[in-house]
Write a protein that holds these residues in place. Sequence first.
Motif, short mmCIF file in Angstrom:
data_model
loop_
_atom_site.label_atom_id
_atom_site.label_comp_id
_atom_site.label_asym_id
_atom_site.label_seq_id
_atom_site.Cartn_x
_atom_site.Cartn_y
_atom_site.Cartn_z
N MET A 1 0.83 -1.21 0.00
CA MET A 1 0.00 0.00 0.00
C MET A 1 0.87 1.26 0.00
O MET A 1 0.61 2.20 -0.76
N VAL A 2 1.90 1.27 0.83
CA VAL A 2 2.79 2.44 0.88
C VAL A 2 3.52 2.60 -0.44
O VAL A 2 3.59 3.70 -0.99
N SER A 3 4.05 1.51 -0.98
CA SER A 3 4.80 1.62 -2.23
C SER A 3 3.91 2.09 -3.37
O SER A 3 4.37 2.82 -4.26
N ALA A 4 2.64 1.71 -3.35
CA ALA A 4 1.71 2.19 -4.39
C ALA A 4 1.46 3.69 -4.28
O ALA A 4 1.14 4.34 -5.28
N ALA A 5 1.62 4.23 -3.08
CA ALA A 5 1.40 5.67 -2.88
C ALA A 5 2.60 6.51 -3.27
O ALA A 5 2.51 7.74 -3.37
N ASP B 1 3.41 9.99 4.49
CA ASP B 1 1.97 10.21 4.71
C ASP B 1 1.22 8.88 4.73
O ASP B 1 0.31 8.68 5.55
N ALA B 2 1.60 7.96 3.84
CA ALA B 2 0.93 6.66 3.81
C ALA B 2 1.21 5.87 5.09
O ALA B 2 0.29 5.28 5.67
N ARG C 1 8.17 12.03 -3.37
CA ARG C 1 7.90 10.61 -3.16
C ARG C 1 8.08 10.22 -1.70
O ARG C 1 7.27 9.47 -1.13
N THR D 1 4.52 8.26 -5.44
CA THR D 1 4.54 8.85 -6.77
C THR D 1 5.06 10.28 -6.64
O THR D 1 5.08 10.84 -5.56
N ARG E 1 5.06 11.47 0.32
CA ARG E 1 3.88 10.62 0.11
C ARG E 1 4.01 9.29 0.84
O ARG E 1 3.05 8.79 1.42
N ALA E 2 5.21 8.72 0.85
CA ALA E 2 5.42 7.47 1.58
C ALA E 2 5.20 7.68 3.08
O ALA E 2 4.51 6.88 3.73
#
Length: 195
Positions: A159-163, A178-179, A172, A165, A175-176
């Motif tokens: 899930m984190v890796s998908a976030a 934040d996830a 990046r 971007t 965003r990681a």
Amino acid sequence: MERTEREGRRPANDGPKAAARNRAALVAAAREVFAEQGLEVPLSAVARRAGVGQGVLYRHFPDRTAAVAAVLEENVRQIEQAAESDGAAFADLLGVLTWHLAESAAFIGLLHADPSGDRSGIRVHASALSERVERALRKRLPDGHRLAGANDLVLAVAMVSAAVTGHSHEERKRRALDAWRLLAVEVGPVRPFDG
């Protein structure tokens, strides 16, 4: 041709030292170029970024698969080393993982690898590397941690890796983090493992 400033001739060949330096420069350059432009970028861009000729690149990495595999192997090795270091907490290990997620587009693909239907073998290799990451993380996962359930750790990392971007490392990374925050998981300093 590279020339020294004063003498106007090529510097002396350092032999194995130069080969090791060139390989390290190529892996670092490949990580950067793949993160910026994707895995299909011409390998000549990797050679240029590393400051070596294409012949040197192909001596170390005969094809794109070999270059991607070298980047992935180094990422995984750093996470394994972090897991083995004395006093490393799970949060510290997640910081190293997060750095690699923010730094390497190829590493994100590894964590989502499905080996079925792969003719080149790279997905099978990536799947094995992904399992090594999971084993390393589990070494430091405390009993009773919110990610200690059977598939919770793997799902959280996916899930984190998908976030992850964005056009810059900092975007990046943000965003990681934040996830991870949304998953209520503490993450240590985001940095590569330096031993």
